[in-house]
Design a protein around this motif. Structure first.
Motif, PDB file in Angstrom:
ATOM      1  N   VAL A  49       0.818  -1.209   0.000  1.00  0.00           N
ATOM      2  CA  VAL A  49       0.000   0.000   0.000  1.00  0.00           C
ATOM      3  C   VAL A  49       0.854   1.262   0.000  1.00  0.00           C
ATOM      4  CG1 VAL A  49      -1.775   1.267   1.271  1.00  0.00           C
ATOM      5  CG2 VAL A  49      -1.838  -1.227   1.196  1.00  0.00           C
ATOM      6  N   ASP A  50       1.884   1.283   0.851  1.00  0.00           N
ATOM      7  CA  ASP A  50       2.727   2.477   0.980  1.00  0.00           C
ATOM      8  C   ASP A  50       4.155   2.176   0.551  1.00  0.00           C
ATOM      9  OD1 ASP A  50       0.697   4.084   2.085  1.00  0.00           O
ATOM     10  OD2 ASP A  50       1.072   3.225   4.074  1.00  0.00           O
ATOM     11  N   ASP A  51       4.814   3.171  -0.026  1.00  0.00           N
ATOM     12  CA  ASP A  51       6.241   3.068  -0.309  1.00  0.00           C
ATOM     13  C   ASP A  51       6.991   3.352   0.979  1.00  0.00           C
ATOM     14  OD1 ASP A  51       5.486   2.755  -2.912  1.00  0.00           O
ATOM     15  OD2 ASP A  51       6.073   4.768  -3.550  1.00  0.00           O
ATOM     16  N   HIS A  52       8.134   2.701   1.174  1.00  0.00           N
ATOM     17  CA  HIS A  52       8.942   3.014   2.345  1.00  0.00           C
ATOM     18  C   HIS A  52      10.423   2.828   2.018  1.00  0.00           C
ATOM     19  CE1 HIS A  52       8.094  -1.321   2.749  1.00  0.00           C
ATOM     20  NE2 HIS A  52       9.275  -1.398   3.324  1.00  0.00           N
ATOM     21  N   ASP A  53      11.223   3.617   2.714  1.00  0.00           N
ATOM     22  CA  ASP A  53      12.666   3.593   2.505  1.00  0.00           C
ATOM     23  C   ASP A  53      13.283   2.459   3.303  1.00  0.00           C
ATOM     24  OD1 ASP A  53      12.522   5.836   0.883  1.00  0.00           O
ATOM     25  OD2 ASP A  53      12.767   7.207   2.562  1.00  0.00           O
ATOM     26  N   VAL A  54      14.268   1.808   2.706  1.00  0.00           N
ATOM     27  CA  VAL A  54      15.008   0.755   3.388  1.00  0.00           C
ATOM     28  C   VAL A  54      16.500   1.041   3.265  1.00  0.00           C
ATOM     29  CG1 VAL A  54      13.266  -1.057   3.124  1.00  0.00           C
ATOM     30  CG2 VAL A  54      14.957  -0.707   1.326  1.00  0.00           C
ATOM     31  N   GLN A  55      17.266   0.558   4.237  1.00  0.00           N
ATOM     32  CA  GLN A  55      18.718   0.721   4.227  1.00  0.00           C
ATOM     33  C   GLN A  55      19.370  -0.630   4.463  1.00  0.00           C
ATOM     34  OE1 GLN A  55      19.718   3.461   7.354  1.00  0.00           O
ATOM     35  NE2 GLN A  55      19.422   5.240   6.046  1.00  0.00           N
ATOM     36  N   GLU A  56      20.474  -0.847   3.773  1.00  0.00           N
ATOM     37  CA  GLU A  56      21.265  -2.047   3.996  1.00  0.00           C
ATOM     38  C   GLU A  56      22.665  -1.599   4.400  1.00  0.00           C
ATOM     39  OE1 GLU A  56      22.647  -5.919   1.463  1.00  0.00           O
ATOM     40  OE2 GLU A  56      20.662  -5.098   1.087  1.00  0.00           O
ATOM     41  N   HIS A  57      23.100  -2.030   5.591  1.00  0.00           N
ATOM     42  CA  HIS A  57      24.394  -1.618   6.135  1.00  0.00           C
ATOM     43  C   HIS A  57      25.438  -2.699   5.877  1.00  0.00           C
ATOM     44  CE1 HIS A  57      22.888   1.642   9.017  1.00  0.00           C
ATOM     45  NE2 HIS A  57      21.844   1.259   8.306  1.00  0.00           N
ATOM     46  N   HIS A  58      26.614  -2.288   5.414  1.00  0.00           N
ATOM     47  CA  HIS A  58      27.743  -3.191   5.205  1.00  0.00           C
ATOM     48  C   HIS A  58      28.969  -2.580   5.866  1.00  0.00           C
ATOM     49  CE1 HIS A  58      25.405  -5.319   2.144  1.00  0.00           C
ATOM     50  NE2 HIS A  58      25.106  -4.136   1.646  1.00  0.00           N
ATOM     51  N   ARG A  59      29.623  -3.332   6.730  1.00  0.00           N
ATOM     52  CA  ARG A  59      30.847  -2.833   7.359  1.00  0.00           C
ATOM     53  C   ARG A  59      31.967  -2.768   6.324  1.00  0.00           C
ATOM     54  NH1 ARG A  59      28.288  -5.066  11.188  1.00  0.00           N
ATOM     55  NH2 ARG A  59      28.758  -7.216  10.689  1.00  0.00           N
ATOM     56  N   THR A  60      32.796  -1.738   6.421  1.00  0.00           N
ATOM     57  CA  THR A  60      33.961  -1.621   5.552  1.00  0.00           C
ATOM     58  C   THR A  60      35.106  -2.433   6.162  1.00  0.00           C
ATOM     59  OG1 THR A  60      34.850   0.321   6.683  1.00  0.00           O
ATOM     60  CG2 THR A  60      33.267   0.731   4.890  1.00  0.00           C
TER      61      THR A  60
END
Length: 169
Positions: A49-60
């Protein structure tokens, strides 16, 4: 749900907020030594129904995952015996400064230590495509650390030095 963005200055970062937005309040950067510890991929999920932001974290490579032992306290505020109710929470740890959680230390930096941090700090500003004067950044940190009334306020010294360097950039 739509968001409106202004077309002028979308990527502009003000000198006043540059340090906070690029370094201090981001999980990408270690607050102790300003090294890049995480890459974050951001995307918008368009399902449902709604768009939402997602984040994927990767350690350097400058970071590892290490346990952070915490001692729990009882309801009345008395610390429990060592070993009793201990938990180990995995946290990102900076390989450069060995800070678990990548939080800045409470100890005041010496002038030499603060000046060494201007290099990774300048690198973070360059990565964010911020125009600044590297020599002004270094000179401002040096002058603030020499001033008796400001010596103990490291975060504020870096914040104001970045502000001056961006204004002169």
């Amino acid at each position: 749900m739509s968001t409106t963005q202004s077309t002028s200055g979308d990527n502009h970062i003000s000198p006043k907020t540059a340090f906070d937005r690029i370094v201090w309040h981001t999980p990408r950067v270690c607050n102790g030594c300003f090294e890049l510890v995480k890459e974050i991929e951001e995307a918008t999920f368009n399902g449902g129904v709604d768009d939402h932001d997602v984040q994927e974290h990767h350690r350097t490579t400058a970071a590892t995952l290490e346990p952070d032992e915490q001692i729990h306290t009882s309801v009345d505020g008395v610390t429990t015996r060592p070993g009793q109710q201990r938990t180990s929470i995995a946290r990102t740890t900076c390989r450069s400064c060995a800070r678990v959680g990548c939080w800045a230390d409470d100890e005041t930096l010496s002038k030499v230590q603060a000046l060494r941090l201007t290099t990774p700090l300048a690198n973070r500003l360059e990565e964010a495509n911020v125009e600044f004067d590297r020599s002004v950044l270094r000179r401002a940190v040096r002058l603030f650390k020499e001033h008796e009334d400001a010596q103990g306020y490291d975060t504020e010294i870096f914040r104001r030095s970045v502000k001056l360097a961006v204004k002169r950039g």
